[in-house]
Scaffold this motif. Sequence first.
Motif: not given
Length: 220
Positions: A36-38, A97-99, A104-105, A164-166
């Motif tokens: 998330r922080a890039g 946030n990206h495909a 799709p996003p 996403t996680w898990h």
Amino acid sequence: MTAPSATHPLDWIVTDGRTPYAGALEAMEAHVAAIRAGTAAERVWLVEHDPTYTAGTSARPEDLRDSRFPVFAAGRGGQWTYHGPGQRTGYVMLDLNHAHGSVPPRDIRAYVHGLEEWLIRALDRFNIRAERREGRVGLWVANRAAGTEDKIAAIGVRVTRWVTWHGIALNVDPDLSHFGGIVPCGIAEHGVTSLHAQGVPATMDEADAALQGAWTEVFG
């Protein structure tokens, strides 16, 4: 062992031995924050756990039949799941946030469908036909002659600010009796199976290769 693949625009990591479940949760949470922080790449992380029961956010206390193994609140969606030796757990950390390929996003339903398709294609490499079932999470193998079907892979996801996680759990050769301590995913009327129980003596390395090979077909 860390094995990033040059063919994937993400970290593809395989950890040898047993990964403690609590440590995996902490590592995932930290990596999701970094995505998330890039400051970190997306990641697929393949691990194997000691015998463990995990409760999703919809887990019912009465579906824990026998707490013979450590129990953890997983924080993912879904109900009760077993993790243990002989099962490949795949933790998938993607920025929605990206495909990603056919996904799709910001479409969580399409993302879950993509995880299912990933498993279906990986299992097809072993000539196992895994199928979706309406209203039932995971992938199923039908024995049409006997009129039965069993679960071969579980899916449970969490999405935090579109990361996403898990992820997934594929039964390669776990001790299937260990599932008896829970009602897997709240479904009591069907059983569980594995690659070995289906007559496919695949190794964990072969399962990993199938998962990695199928990944680009779905997620690009």
